[in-house]
Structures are given as structure tokens and as C-alpha cells.
Motif scaffolding. Structure first.
Motif, PDB file in Angstrom:
ATOM      1  N   ARG A 185       0.893  -1.308   0.015  1.00  8.22           N
ATOM      2  CA  ARG A 185       0.220  -0.007  -0.042  1.00  8.22           C
ATOM      3  C   ARG A 185       0.841   1.503   0.003  1.00  8.22           C
ATOM      4  NH1 ARG A 185      -3.074  -3.320   3.682  1.00  8.22           N
ATOM      5  NH2 ARG A 185      -2.143  -1.941   5.522  1.00  8.22           N
ATOM      6  N   ASN A 186       1.844   1.202   0.751  1.00  8.32           N
ATOM      7  CA  ASN A 186       2.780   2.430   0.981  1.00  8.32           C
ATOM      8  C   ASN A 186       3.561   2.565  -0.499  1.00  8.32           C
ATOM      9  OD1 ASN A 186       2.159   3.225   3.407  1.00  8.32           O
ATOM     10  ND2 ASN A 186       4.030   2.899   4.285  1.00  8.32           N
ATOM     11  N   LEU A 187       4.198   1.501  -1.114  1.00  2.26           N
ATOM     12  CA  LEU A 187       4.679   1.606  -2.477  1.00  2.26           C
ATOM     13  C   LEU A 187       3.543   2.200  -3.523  1.00  2.26           C
ATOM     14  CD1 LEU A 187       6.746  -1.544  -2.512  1.00  2.26           C
ATOM     15  CD2 LEU A 187       7.867   0.822  -2.280  1.00  2.26           C
ATOM     16  N   TYR A 188       2.450   1.700  -3.390  1.00  2.00           N
ATOM     17  CA  TYR A 188       1.394   2.525  -4.200  1.00  2.00           C
ATOM     18  C   TYR A 188       1.206   3.878  -4.068  1.00  2.00           C
ATOM     19  CZ  TYR A 188      -2.979   3.369  -6.428  1.00  2.00           C
ATOM     20  OH  TYR A 188      -4.001   3.968  -7.400  1.00  2.00           O
ATOM     21  N   LYS A 189       1.353   4.437  -2.767  1.00  4.95           N
ATOM     22  CA  LYS A 189       1.077   5.844  -2.414  1.00  4.95           C
ATOM     23  C   LYS A 189       2.126   6.509  -2.933  1.00  4.95           C
ATOM     24  CE  LYS A 189      -1.977   4.759   1.540  1.00  4.95           C
ATOM     25  NZ  LYS A 189      -2.083   4.710   2.969  1.00  4.95           N
TER      26      LYS A 189
END
Length: 311
Positions: A185-189
Motif C-alpha cells: 500500500r505504501n509503495l502504491y501511495k
């Protein structure tokens, strides 16, 4: 700077191992009359400084067995903390892997949790490799701290019966699954963040902070950003009212030197040459970014000069 210790990079789990081994030596010295009244060793400090450990290992086989039994956890820490695998570290990992194999075969009383974890990971006692430590055991243990539940890993390592050990192993692997999802999720953000602000990828260092980033995986994300943008990276997430940041080098820069240049803005920081962590008040994050844009130019120039001089 005056240290004569031959290894410059050993991890904290190795320091813990040495503390325990020093206790064994202390008991051995006392059993053999080595105390303050001994003419050869006026005090125990001199005894530790002057004694040839290898001679004691040869003379007392049980001492060697006690030492090897400690190398399972120190080898996991050595691999997970990415210590250079030469000298003492290489010896610790080599024998630590053998000790881990024995743990899987014999299930010793003081390693029930480690046995349950390795069994859950379906490791083969005859074919354990450093990859199993770096990609299996280590990340599972680290997941507890990253997800704010360090006690789960502690419960695993201190488990004194099979049921508690198995339960802790299941909990730990579940946390590791959640950690992987949080990382995704953080990498997507982060990807969306740089799509909106592509100019930030052109700076001397990569700096990323967004209020909706999730804590606990900043080091992993920072490393991914280094791989993507080929620059030193700082990644910050909000964490219990403060900002929690990770910094990673790209080309052997000393990241602690950069943090020192802005240390007045940080609550605390630490780490080693290639990787560091810090905390900061959230209100100071914009000021930190502004200061780093200037400081990074000086820092990278000094790092470049130092490498040229070394060559």
C-alpha cells in the motif's frame, strides 16, 4: 578511534551473544580460581583482556558447545542487519546455520519458539542457507516490531512450551503477511505521490512524506526508492504523533553525516553508514526537507571528495 577490535561492523544480536558468552567465561574464571587475588590476573578485566579465548575453547569443550549454541540468533541478526559477511561475521553465520539445523532436528528446551517458527516456514534442517535467514526467519521476527507488536516476537523466543510457541509462530507469520500488505500500500501511495510531483525525483536526494503513509515499513520503502531512483533516500511516515523516518545511501555515502547536518531538527537518530533512522516532530518535516536540499549538496560533494582521496 582507539579501538583495536578487528571487526568494525557487528550487529546488536552479536553483542548480546558476546555478553552471554562473557558470563560463561566469568563463571569459568571463578571455577578455576581466576579472581582479584590471582597474581596473574589482578582483576577480571585484565583476565578478559589477556586471555586467549581459543585456548579456553580447546581446553573446555563444553564452553565451545555453549558458544555454538548461541550462534543461531546472532547469525539471524547478522544476515538481517546486512552485516558484511567476512571475518567474524562469516564465521558466526557459517556455524549459526549449523546450529539452526540442530535446533530443527533436536528441538532444544530453550528454542521451542524458534523451532516452531522454522517448522512453520517449512525449512529443511539439512539445507538451511543464509537466504532462509534473510528472507524467511529474519523478516518474520522483524515484522512484529514493524507492526508495533514487538511482544509477539519476544513471546516466541521466550516460549517454554510447544502450545505457546506454535501460537506465537502463527501470530508472527500473520503479522508478516500484514506487513507485506502495508508495504504494498505504501509503495502504491509513493508511486502516486511522485506522479503528482515528478520534480521531486530530480533532486540530489529523494525525500518523501505524506500524512497518509502507514508506519512500520519506512526502511523497506526507502530501500525500494533507492533502487528505483538511484539516489540517497529519506522516507518519513507519521507514527504516534511524530514522524518516523528512514534514510538509505545509494553509492556508499555516510548517511549519518547528513543527519548530523540537520540534527538540531531531530528528536533522535542513529544507524550506520549505509542506513539510519530518526524521529522528528511533524511540524518540522517541511523545514527538514528545505534544509536537506541545501545540506545534501555539501554532503554529496564531501562524500565525492573523500572517495577520490581514498582512491
Amino acid at each position: 578511534e582507539d579501538s583495536i577490535y578487528p571487526e568494525k561492523k557487528i550487529c546488536t544480536s552479536t553483542l548480546a551473544m558476546k555478553l552471554i558468552f562473557a558470563y560463561y567465561l566469568d563463571e569459568l574464571f571463578k571455577e578455576n580460581g581466576v579472581d582479584k587475588s590471582d597474581s596473574l590476573f589482578p582483576n577480571l578485566e585484565d583476565a578478559y583482556r589477556k586471555v586467549n579465548i581459543s585456548e579456553y575453547l580447546i581446553k573446555y569443550p563444553m564452553l565451545e558447545e555453549k558458544l555454538k549454541a548461541l550462534l543461531d540468533l546472532s547469525s539471524i541478526g547478522t544476515i538481517t542487519d546486512m552485516m558484511p559477511l567476512f571475518g567474524e561475521n562469516r564465521i558466526i553465520v557459517k556455524h549459526g546455520i549449523e546450529t539452526l539445523g540442530r535446533v530443527l532436528k533436536t528441538k532444544p528446551e530453550n528454542r521451542k519458539g524458534l523451532f516452531s517458527l522454522m517448522s512453520s516456514l517449512k525449512l529443511n534442517s539439512d539445507k538451511i542457507t543464509s537466504k532462509d535467514l534473510g528472507w524467511g526467519i529474519g523478516p518474520a521476527l522483524n515484522a512484529a516490531g514493524r507492526m508495533g507488536k514487538t511482544e509477539v516476537a519476544v513471546n516466541l523466543l521466550l516460549a517454554n512450551d510447544t502450545a505457546k510457541a506454535d501460537l506465537a509462530a502463527r501470530d508472527l507469520l500473520q503479522l508478516n503477511t500484514e506487513r507485506k500488505e502495508r508495504t504494498k500500500r505504501n509503495l502504491y501511495k509513493v508511486e502516486e505521490y511522485f506522479k503528482r510531483k515528478p520534480e521531486r525525483t530530480k533532486e540530489k536526494i529523494i525525500f518523501c512524506y505524506e500524512p497518509d503513509m502507514e508506519p512500520g515499513v519506512s526502511g523497506i520503502v526507502a530501500t525500494k526508492l533507492v533502487e528505483t531512483y538511484k539516489r540517497p533516500t529519506i522516507f518519513i511516515t507519521p507514527d504516534h504523533g511524530h514522524g518516523r523516518g528512514s534514510i538509505r545511501s545509494y553509492d556508499n555515502e555516510n548517511v549519518l553525516d547528513l543527519l548530523n547536518l540537520v540534527s538540531d531538527l531531530l528528536i533522535h537518530f542513529g544507524g550506520h553508514k549505509e542506513a539510519g533512522g530518526f524521529s522528528i516532530e511533524l511540524k518540522n518535516v517541511p523545514l527538514l526537507e528545505a534544509r536537506l536540499k541545501t545540506a545534501a549538496v555539501e554532503w554529496l560533494q564531501q562524500e565525492s571528495t573523500s572517495r577520490i582521496q581514498e582512491q
